[in-house]
Motif scaffolding. Structure first.
Motif, PDB file in Angstrom:
ATOM      1  N   ARG A 127       0.837  -1.197   0.000  1.00  0.00           N
ATOM      2  CA  ARG A 127       0.000   0.000   0.000  1.00  0.00           C
ATOM      3  C   ARG A 127       0.871   1.245   0.000  1.00  0.00           C
ATOM      4  NH1 ARG A 127      -5.014   2.114   0.989  1.00  0.00           N
ATOM      5  NH2 ARG A 127      -5.085   4.054   2.189  1.00  0.00           N
ATOM      6  N   ASN A 301      -3.352  -4.846 -10.619  1.00  0.00           N
ATOM      7  CA  ASN A 301      -4.410  -3.865 -10.465  1.00  0.00           C
ATOM      8  C   ASN A 301      -4.273  -3.158  -9.129  1.00  0.00           C
ATOM      9  OD1 ASN A 301      -6.757  -2.538 -11.432  1.00  0.00           O
ATOM     10  ND2 ASN A 301      -7.599  -4.473 -12.162  1.00  0.00           N
ATOM     11  N   ARG A 303      -6.337  -0.298  -6.313  1.00  0.00           N
ATOM     12  CA  ARG A 303      -7.566   0.389  -5.881  1.00  0.00           C
ATOM     13  C   ARG A 303      -7.139   1.720  -5.276  1.00  0.00           C
ATOM     14  NH1 ARG A 303      -9.028  -3.274  -2.941  1.00  0.00           N
ATOM     15  NH2 ARG A 303     -10.445  -4.334  -4.359  1.00  0.00           N
ATOM     16  N   LYS A 304      -7.673   2.816  -5.798  1.00  0.00           N
ATOM     17  CA  LYS A 304      -7.231   4.155  -5.399  1.00  0.00           C
ATOM     18  C   LYS A 304      -8.207   4.788  -4.406  1.00  0.00           C
ATOM     19  CE  LYS A 304      -7.117   5.398  -9.786  1.00  0.00           C
ATOM     20  NZ  LYS A 304      -7.210   4.110 -10.478  1.00  0.00           N
ATOM     21  N   ASP A 305      -7.643   5.638  -3.543  1.00  0.00           N
ATOM     22  CA  ASP A 305      -8.440   6.443  -2.617  1.00  0.00           C
ATOM     23  C   ASP A 305      -8.401   7.902  -3.064  1.00  0.00           C
ATOM     24  OD1 ASP A 305      -8.880   4.183  -1.039  1.00  0.00           O
ATOM     25  OD2 ASP A 305      -7.099   4.560   0.191  1.00  0.00           O
ATOM     26  N   PHE A 310      -3.174   4.443  -2.590  1.00  0.00           N
ATOM     27  CA  PHE A 310      -3.633   3.309  -3.390  1.00  0.00           C
ATOM     28  C   PHE A 310      -3.044   2.037  -2.818  1.00  0.00           C
ATOM     29  CE2 PHE A 310       0.319   4.705  -5.373  1.00  0.00           C
ATOM     30  CZ  PHE A 310       1.005   3.530  -5.595  1.00  0.00           C
ATOM     31  N   GLU A 312      -2.574  -2.478  -3.699  1.00  0.00           N
ATOM     32  CA  GLU A 312      -2.690  -3.561  -4.664  1.00  0.00           C
ATOM     33  C   GLU A 312      -4.001  -4.308  -4.429  1.00  0.00           C
ATOM     34  OE1 GLU A 312      -0.321  -3.819  -6.897  1.00  0.00           O
ATOM     35  OE2 GLU A 312       1.301  -2.683  -5.943  1.00  0.00           O
ATOM     36  N   SER A 313      -4.778  -4.466  -5.467  1.00  0.00           N
ATOM     37  CA  SER A 313      -6.038  -5.202  -5.370  1.00  0.00           C
ATOM     38  C   SER A 313      -5.859  -6.569  -6.012  1.00  0.00           C
ATOM     39  CB  SER A 313      -7.138  -4.425  -6.088  1.00  0.00           C
ATOM     40  OG  SER A 313      -6.880  -4.399  -7.485  1.00  0.00           O
ATOM     41  N   GLU A 317      -9.989  -7.106  -9.888  1.00  0.00           N
ATOM     42  CA  GLU A 317     -10.964  -6.391  -9.064  1.00  0.00           C
ATOM     43  C   GLU A 317     -10.631  -4.928  -8.828  1.00  0.00           C
ATOM     44  OE1 GLU A 317     -13.811  -7.651  -8.180  1.00  0.00           O
ATOM     45  OE2 GLU A 317     -13.315  -9.546  -9.138  1.00  0.00           O
ATOM     46  N   GLY A 318      -9.559  -4.383  -9.369  1.00  0.00           N
ATOM     47  CA  GLY A 318      -9.183  -3.005  -9.108  1.00  0.00           C
ATOM     48  C   GLY A 318      -9.840  -2.017 -10.041  1.00  0.00           C
ATOM     49  N   ASP A 319      -9.238  -0.839 -10.128  1.00  0.00           N
ATOM     50  CA  ASP A 319      -9.838   0.253 -10.900  1.00  0.00           C
ATOM     51  C   ASP A 319      -9.613   0.137 -12.402  1.00  0.00           C
ATOM     52  OD1 ASP A 319     -10.679   1.343  -8.514  1.00  0.00           O
ATOM     53  OD2 ASP A 319      -8.970   2.689  -8.314  1.00  0.00           O
TER      54      ASP A 319
END
Length: 390
Positions: A127, A301, A303-305, A310, A312-313, A317-319
């Motif tokens: 992360r 992939n 996932r961002k905030d 961000f 690792e997803s 399943e990520g963005d």
């Protein structure tokens, strides 16, 4: 597409026997024990290749042949460094290893603040936390100019985190940030990092681009002569960090790289996670833009905030729309095949992955577990098979 696996040789607790059970048949590796800037001897390359071939694999990509920091800074007489890089290229070509991934990120490679952030279900992931990064830059490094790089909300949380942090918390944060240099020889304490950063004083985006262009001018003609393909890895994260400019972060940057030398030898490592960490990047669209010069792909992939963090997803399943991205790669691969290219297949590897199950108790390189990457490879394999069937 060529299913591949990054392996760190003698630094990796995952054996080639373990990798064989994943189904991957291409190995992505380097001579990680050789200091940056030194020549990779042909006999050492041959020995590593023999080890890989004897285990039933092909060495499909070198990742990475590192660019010395003095080249990035344009510092002093670089004749020996350029000559050494070209000689290493020649030695790799002599052993039939023809794709070389590298990066031009100043000082640090990938940067994370957490190496074991919790994931639902009990796994952990890498992360990048904007709050902890701000705390590190402002309060641990004393880089007050970093206050301009973060929102007021992040700055307030960073101050609170630092005030509550123990010495172990701060040491753990430094260790996490340094972990993006697997196989490298430089590990910095705070004083050492300040000194290393000072070496980039006065080097802005334009200066770094100029130094990068000089590097390409020195090595691309040699790559053409040797039949090699160079492929730059995007910045990770794709933003300026620690006051250092990043120049391979979006589609415009990649376009600049490719126009700097209009040659098939000058190409791209399409890393969906690195590019995907920038909210402005449409990764499938960028891949389509540079498709004919993609020589290698990292498929992962994130996932961002909203605050710039961000993590690792799961690979699907990520963005980033991974199915759309793989469709672009398969379309380009088919175009190459139809054009008669024998080397039309694009090597890819599942990049990073969650630490899960028995990997949680193993001594593994952060971000490079066995089971998490095996899961990612299986998911990506399914998407590729389905799209190819259609």
């Amino acid at each position: 597409m060529i299913e591949s696996w990054r392996w760190y040789g003698e630094f990796d607790s995952i054996s080639l026997g373990d990798v064989a059970q994943t189904g991957a048949r291409g190995i992505v590796t380097a001579l990680h024990g050789i200091p940056y800037g030194e020549v990779w001897p042909q006999d050492a390359i041959a020995a590593r290749k023999r080890q890989i071939v004897d285990a039933g694999f092909n060495w499909v990509v070198v990742e990475s042949l590192p660019v010395h920091e003095r080249i990035k800074k344009g510092e002093g007489d670089l004749t020996t460094f350029f000559a050494n890089y070209r000689q290493s290229m020649a030695n790799l070509a002599a052993e039939g290893v023809t794709t070389i991934c590298y990066n031009f990120m100043p000082l640090l490679d990938w940067t994370r603040t957490d190496l074991a952030a919790p994931v639902d279900g009990g796994a952990t992931c890498l992360r990048f936390d904007a709050v902890r990064m701000a705390a590190f830059e402002i309060y641990m490094l004393g880089r007050r100019a970093a206050e301009d790089d973060y929102s007021h909300a992040v700055l307030a949380k960073a101050a609170a985190w630092f005030q509550a942090a123990t010495e172990d918390d701060r040491a753990g944060l430094l260790s996490a940030i340094m972990a993006g240099l697997p196989g490298a020889f430089d590990r910095y304490d705070i004083a050492g990092l300040k000194t290393a950063l000072a070496g980039y004083d006065g080097i802005d985006r334009d200066a770094l681009r100029s130094n990068y262009k000089r590097f390409l001018d020195e090595v691309v003609p040699t790559a053409e002569d040797l039949g090699l393909r160079l492929c730059v890895h995007p910045d990770d994260p794709p933003r300026d960090i620690l006051g250092l400019p990043r120049i391979v972060s979006d589609g415009a940057d990649l376009d600049w790289v490719l126009k700097a030398h209009e040659s098939p030898a000058n190409g791209i490592t399409l890393c969906s996670g690195s590019l995907g960490a920038n909210p402005a990047n449409d990764v499938p669209a960028i891949a389509a833009q540079v498709a004919d010069r993609i020589h290698f792909a990292h498929l992962r992939n994130v996932r961002k905030d909203p605050d710039g963090s961000f993590e690792e997803s799961d690979h699907l399943e990520g963005d980033t729309d991974m199915v759309a991205l793989i469709r672009v790669l398969l379309t380009e691969q088919a175009r190459r095949r139809d054009a008669g290219r024998a080397d039309h297949a694009i090597p890819f590897r599942p990049d990073h992955g969650h630490h899960m199950l028995s990997d949680l108790t193993r001594d593994l390189i952060p971000g490079y577990p066995l089971i998490g990457r095996l899961r990612g490879l299986a998911e990506l394999r399914g998407v590729i098979k389905a799209l190819a069937h259609d």
